[in-house]
Design an enzyme around this catalytic site. Structure first.
Site, PDB file in Angstrom:
ATOM      1  N   HIS A 378     -49.970 -12.593 -51.070  1.00 37.43           N
ATOM      2  CA  HIS A 378     -50.023 -12.950 -49.739  1.00 37.43           C
ATOM      3  C   HIS A 378     -51.361 -12.834 -49.224  1.00 37.43           C
ATOM      4  O   HIS A 378     -51.753 -12.935 -47.831  1.00 37.43           O
ATOM      5  CB  HIS A 378     -49.325 -11.761 -48.978  1.00 37.43           C
ATOM      6  CG  HIS A 378     -47.787 -11.687 -49.106  1.00 37.43           C
ATOM      7  ND1 HIS A 378     -47.170 -12.587 -48.120  1.00 37.43           N
ATOM      8  CD2 HIS A 378     -47.070 -11.262 -49.835  1.00 37.43           C
ATOM      9  CE1 HIS A 378     -45.670 -12.534 -48.605  1.00 37.43           C
ATOM     10  NE2 HIS A 378     -45.738 -11.797 -49.474  1.00 37.43           N
ATOM     11  N   LYS A 569     -51.346 -10.321 -32.908  1.00 38.61           N
ATOM     12  CA  LYS A 569     -51.338 -10.306 -34.150  1.00 38.61           C
ATOM     13  C   LYS A 569     -52.005  -8.960 -34.569  1.00 38.61           C
ATOM     14  O   LYS A 569     -52.847  -8.282 -33.712  1.00 38.61           O
ATOM     15  CB  LYS A 569     -51.850 -11.383 -35.154  1.00 38.61           C
ATOM     16  CG  LYS A 569     -53.278 -11.860 -34.280  1.00 38.61           C
ATOM     17  CD  LYS A 569     -53.771 -13.251 -35.185  1.00 38.61           C
ATOM     18  CE  LYS A 569     -52.929 -14.731 -34.680  1.00 38.61           C
ATOM     19  NZ  LYS A 569     -52.164 -15.001 -35.734  1.00 38.61           N
ATOM     20  N   ARG A 570     -52.297  -8.444 -35.859  1.00 37.11           N
ATOM     21  CA  ARG A 570     -53.230  -7.418 -36.114  1.00 37.11           C
ATOM     22  C   ARG A 570     -54.430  -7.847 -35.746  1.00 37.11           C
ATOM     23  O   ARG A 570     -54.948  -8.982 -35.808  1.00 37.11           O
ATOM     24  CB  ARG A 570     -53.005  -7.089 -37.732  1.00 37.11           C
ATOM     25  CG  ARG A 570     -51.870  -6.123 -38.103  1.00 37.11           C
ATOM     26  CD  ARG A 570     -51.564  -5.071 -37.440  1.00 37.11           C
ATOM     27  NE  ARG A 570     -52.420  -3.946 -37.754  1.00 37.11           N
ATOM     28  CZ  ARG A 570     -52.287  -2.777 -38.740  1.00 37.11           C
ATOM     29  NH1 ARG A 570     -50.959  -2.638 -38.797  1.00 37.11           N
ATOM     30  NH2 ARG A 570     -53.028  -2.089 -39.175  1.00 37.11           N
ATOM     31  N   LYS A 575     -59.156 -12.798 -38.102  1.00 41.75           N
ATOM     32  CA  LYS A 575     -58.399 -13.339 -37.079  1.00 41.75           C
ATOM     33  C   LYS A 575     -59.129 -13.663 -35.847  1.00 41.75           C
ATOM     34  O   LYS A 575     -58.655 -14.496 -35.119  1.00 41.75           O
ATOM     35  CB  LYS A 575     -57.100 -12.524 -36.850  1.00 41.75           C
ATOM     36  CG  LYS A 575     -56.117 -12.292 -37.958  1.00 41.75           C
ATOM     37  CD  LYS A 575     -54.899 -11.218 -37.772  1.00 41.75           C
ATOM     38  CE  LYS A 575     -54.110 -10.994 -38.989  1.00 41.75           C
ATOM     39  NZ  LYS A 575     -53.057 -12.082 -39.288  1.00 41.75           N
ATOM     40  N   THR A 677     -47.026 -16.171 -39.613  1.00 44.22           N
ATOM     41  CA  THR A 677     -45.574 -16.608 -39.140  1.00 44.22           C
ATOM     42  C   THR A 677     -45.741 -16.598 -37.604  1.00 44.22           C
ATOM     43  O   THR A 677     -44.570 -17.321 -37.106  1.00 44.22           O
ATOM     44  CB  THR A 677     -44.821 -15.960 -39.887  1.00 44.22           C
ATOM     45  OG1 THR A 677     -45.085 -14.397 -39.724  1.00 44.22           O
ATOM     46  CG2 THR A 677     -44.326 -15.951 -41.266  1.00 44.22           C
ATOM     47  N   LYS A 681     -43.170 -18.999 -34.628  1.00 46.19           N
ATOM     48  CA  LYS A 681     -42.517 -18.439 -33.632  1.00 46.19           C
ATOM     49  C   LYS A 681     -42.880 -19.013 -32.399  1.00 46.19           C
ATOM     50  O   LYS A 681     -41.885 -19.334 -31.447  1.00 46.19           O
ATOM     51  CB  LYS A 681     -42.766 -16.924 -33.465  1.00 46.19           C
ATOM     52  CG  LYS A 681     -42.033 -16.239 -34.873  1.00 46.19           C
ATOM     53  CD  LYS A 681     -42.579 -14.971 -34.976  1.00 46.19           C
ATOM     54  CE  LYS A 681     -42.290 -14.319 -36.453  1.00 46.19           C
ATOM     55  NZ  LYS A 681     -42.772 -13.150 -36.689  1.00 46.19           N
TER      56      LYS A 681
END
Length: 843
Positions: A378, A569-570, A575, A677, A681
């Protein structure tokens, strides 16, 4: 909360969530009243909202139980190959509404609850999220369980029943503060304790090599108590099981070590054993080498493998006596999927059971183990890869250390035979890493012990083959696969965006709910004025509803006609929430320098949790909230721009914000996000994506056409070229005036006047050691955001792009992902067969 529908609207509303028959409604009402009666204790005859929630949950659960029992009977009779999905995280969120949707009960419950003078949405809000995961990994596991049940696979999710899930996030004076998530405080109506299946798990001790075989002795025992949660498929009467283990001390725990006088101390010491399932480690993409975490990983593996073998041996319904004793057929009946390296101990544990307990020949046991296990990788971030100190294993799991050494020796002998004299290759490929502190590389263990290794998006799987596991790929290329992630359309469209689901169903029927590729039929309606208007109307209604929620929760009034620009998101440097911050500051400076110039109003929303020990992530949250404090209170700005930090982002909040978003930010540095993911969405819910060519964004652009996303910035090869050349942040700082202005403002205390040096660590990181090259993509990002503004000013063209994105999102269903796993890794075929419901006789 939005006002309930008027009586007329409720009657008119057609819904793909199930037409309510009058008989169904009467039955739900009767069952609800019965449960409410037994919920209320004698001395309390006034029901609270929580009593109503529990009465409804038990009513809905009644519909599950018969199907659950029948499903398990069905499996025992047909004896299919069983799939075991092992994960340290299952981020399930709430269960009530999802169960109503999958059983087709939602409208009957809505009507019954309405007739009783209650509001279904208010009852749904009372349920605690089951937050047994950090982010993408745990949420993916939840989507996979839904798809496996919907596809009729005999599948089981196995994990830990953490007493405290992911912490609740509070923002105090702009800083993240963690609170324990006591999600079980009021009980959990969806689980069933199964003490009859309690199992022992061993730790510590020593290994004794005897003529009769190897024995692991003098161990400490902890008991694993299973709690089962039903997992319903969509309208197929299949109900699978998620089994989560809770740690219990045995009754004699430590008593023998104490004299009579220390009895109290001995009983109190039981906590040491029970701490194993106390709390979820709150790190996402970061390895924390704590002994308690290793105990958790072995605990779930040891309990699960005993359970798997028991079920393999006695595969008759209700039978506990073995009917199979030979393990030849084990891989034909059992598939174990390792969700990342956290359950990697399955490999040496299965070897231990087969060789030491079941007396299977070593080479045969190794063949069985490899054919049974498969591994999903992952992440490619080096700090996320698990590398456990050998010394910790030696103490905690001495037999497993011996097995790992033996497996590594076999593996290295093979490599040495194929590549004679290549010592460096042996070092790179060893499961044991030499050095000051010898470590076990769990990813290498997973690769050598599995018959299939997969990444979770095409670009990620290529990186896995060409870089992370390059040597292993050269050795066994046939092992490596790609399985692009997906999301369940039940929760992420039907449940969270019923308005959109309804207008889609009106145009193309309901088949898309279990075959998301049918959304392609919407391409015929891209120029249909009625459909364009309907899609825009649903989005606006979702925005109004979310704006009302924000006003109620945050006491902040936002402009519902502004662009809802969302990054949830985290919080992690890779990110790049910081890139988003720089854009917000740049927009602010442009408005300030020319207040009369017209611009597209924006509400920038950023949400996510930072790992409690991750200093930079916590600083990023403080920066976001500080930027918001300045911008939101500047009279020159008005409602042209707002920056809001969404507190305590979790599954139930995602279900509200995602349907309301116009723009989805997926802006990680190319080559760092394995898949993502959230991006999927947003796409299926009608937000347009601004993103880099990273993770599944690449395939989203491929499906919808790159021109229908806002793609910007470096590609993987550009990042690699910049690494070779050397990334120099100052070059960009000197060359780009708007970037320089933003950084100077952060640095000078413009956003933190009471503590001017507050963000020195952030600026220092960006200027001198930014692994994720924020400045390198700044110029392209700002330019791309300008294109977003241009399109947003043309609502019709924007909505046409939205429709195209929805129509092209079919690939990103977890049903498609799981079908690929089933056929290409597990060797089973999905089944469309409906199990007869409990009120009908079986075949």
């Amino acid at each position: 909360m939005a006002a309930p529908l008027s009586d007329g609207d409720r009657r008119k509303q057609i819904s793909v969530r199930g037409i309510a028959g009058l008989g169904d409604v009467a039955e739900v009402r009767k069952s609800f009243n019965r449960h409410l009666h037994f919920t209320l204790v004698k001395d309390r005859n006034v029901a609270t909202p929580r009593d109503y929630y529990f009465a409804l949950a038990h009513t809905v659960r009644d519909h599950l139980v018969g199907r659950w029992i029948r499903t398990q009977q069905h499996y025992y009779e047909r004896d299919p190959k069983r799939i075991y999905y092992l994960s340290l995280e299952f981020y399930m969120g709430r269960t009530l509404q999802n169960t109503m949707v999958n059983l087709g009960l939602q409208n009957a419950c809505d009507e019954a609850i309405y007739q009783l003078g209650l509001d279904l949405e208010e009852l749904e809000e009372i349920e605690e999220d089951a937050g047994l995961g950090n982010g993408g990994l745990g949420r993916l596991a939840a989507c996979f369980l839904d798809s496996m049940a919907t596809l009729g696979l005999a599948a089981y999710g196995y994990g830990i029943r953490y007493e405290f899930g992911i912490f609740n996030q509070k923002i105090v004076d702009g800083w993240q503060v963690e609170e324990a998530d006591d999600w079980l405080r009021y009980g959990n109506p969806w689980e069933k304790a199964r003490p009859e299946y309690m199992l022992p798990v061993h730790f510590y001790g020593r290994v004794d090599h005897t003529p009769e075989g190897v024995k692991w002795i003098d161990t400490q025992v902890v008991l694993a108590m299973p709690y089962d949660t039903p997992v319903p498929g969509y309208k197929n009467n299949t109900v699978n099981t998620m089994r989560l283990w809770s740690a219990k001390a045995p009754n004699d725990f430590n008593l023998q070590e104490f004299n009579m006088g220390d009895y109290i101390e001995a009983v109190l010491d039981r906590n040491l054993a029970e701490n194993i399932s106390r709390v979820l480690y709150p790190n996402d993409n970061f390895f924390e080498g704590k002994e308690l975490r290793l105990k958790q990983e072995y605990f779930v593996v040891a309990a699960t493998l005993q359970d798997i073998i028991r079920r393999f041996k006695s595969s008759k319904f209700g039978c506990r006596d073995p009917v199979r004793t030979c393990f030849e057929t084990f891989p034909d009946k059992v598939a174990i999927q390792l969700n990342d390296t956290h359950p990697a101990l399955s490999i040496p544990e299965l070897m231990r059971i087969l060789v030491d307990v079941e007396k299977v020949d070593w080479d045969k046991a190794w063949e069985i183990t490899k054919r049974t296990c498969a591994y999903t990788n992952h992440t490619v971030l080096p700090e996320a890869l698990e590398r456990w100190p050998v010394s910790m294993f030696e103490k905690l799991l001495p037999r497993h250390l011996e097995i790992i050494y033996a497996l590594n020796q076999m593996h290295l002998d093979r490599v040495a035979a194929l590549y004679p004299g290549d010592i460096d290759r042996l070092r790179r490929m060893s499961v044991i890493e030499e050095g000051d502190c010898k470590r076990i590389n769990m990813a290498h263990l997973c690769v050598i012990g599995s018959h299939a290794v997969n990444g979770v998006a095409r670009i990620h799987s290529d990186i896995v083959k060409n870089s992370v596991f390059k040597d292993f790929y050269e050795l066994e290329p046939e092992k490596f696969q790609n399985k692009t992630n997906g999301i369940t359309p039940r929760r992420w469209l039907l449940l969270c965006n019923p308005g959109l689901a309804d207008i889609i169903a009106e145009k193309i029927g309901e088949g898309f709910i279990t075959d998301l590729s049918q959304l392609k039929k919407l391409l015929d309606f891209i120029n249909n004025e009625t459909f364009i208007r309907d899609v825009a109307k649903v989005k606006q209604e979702n925005k109004l509803k979310f704006a009302a929620y924000l006003e109620e929760q945050y006491k902040v009034k936002i402009n519902p006609s502004s662009m809802f620009d969302v990054q949830v998101k985290r919080i992690h440097e890779y990110k790049r929430q910081l890139l988003n911050c720089l854009h917000a500051i740049t927009l602010y400076n442009r408005i300030r320098s020319n207040p009369s110039k017209s611009c597209v109003p924006r509400t920038i929303m950023i949400g996510g949790k930072a790992a409690p020990g991750y200093h930079m992530a916590k600083m990023i949250i403080k920066l976001i909230t500080s930027i918001g404090d300045v911008i939101n209170n500047d009279p020159y700005v008005g409602d042209k721009l707002k920056v809001i930090f969404l507190e305590n982002y979790r599954v139930s909040l995602a279900e509200k914000v995602i349907p309301a978003a116009d723009l989805s930010q997926q802006i990680s540095t190319a080559g760092t996000e394995a898949s993502g993911t959230g991006n999927m969405k947003f796409m299926v819910n009608g937000a347009l994506t601004i993103g880099t060519m990273d993770g599944a964004n690449v395939e989203m652009a491929e499906e919808a056409g790159e021109e229908n996303l806002f793609i910007f910035g470096m590609r993987v090869e550009d990042v690699e070229a910049l690494d070779r050349k050397g990334y120099n942040a100052r070059e960009y700082y000197e060359r780009l005036p708007e970037l320089r202005q933003a950084i100077d403002q952060i640095s000078s205390g413009f956003f933190s006047p009471r503590d001017p040096g507050c963000f020195r660590d952030v600026v220092n990181m960006l200027m001198h050691h930014d692994r994720f090259k924020v400045f390198a993509d700044y110029e392209a990002y700002i330019k791309c955001q300008g294109q977003v503004d241009q399109l947003f000013m043309d609502p019709r063209e924007w909505t046409k792009k939205v429709i195209r994105n929805i129509a092209c999102s079919g690939k990103f269903s977890s049903d498609r992902t799981i079908t690929e796993y089933a056929r290409e890794i597990w060797g089973v075929e999905p089944s469309a067969t409906k199990i007869p419901p409990p009120n009908l006789p079986r075949d």
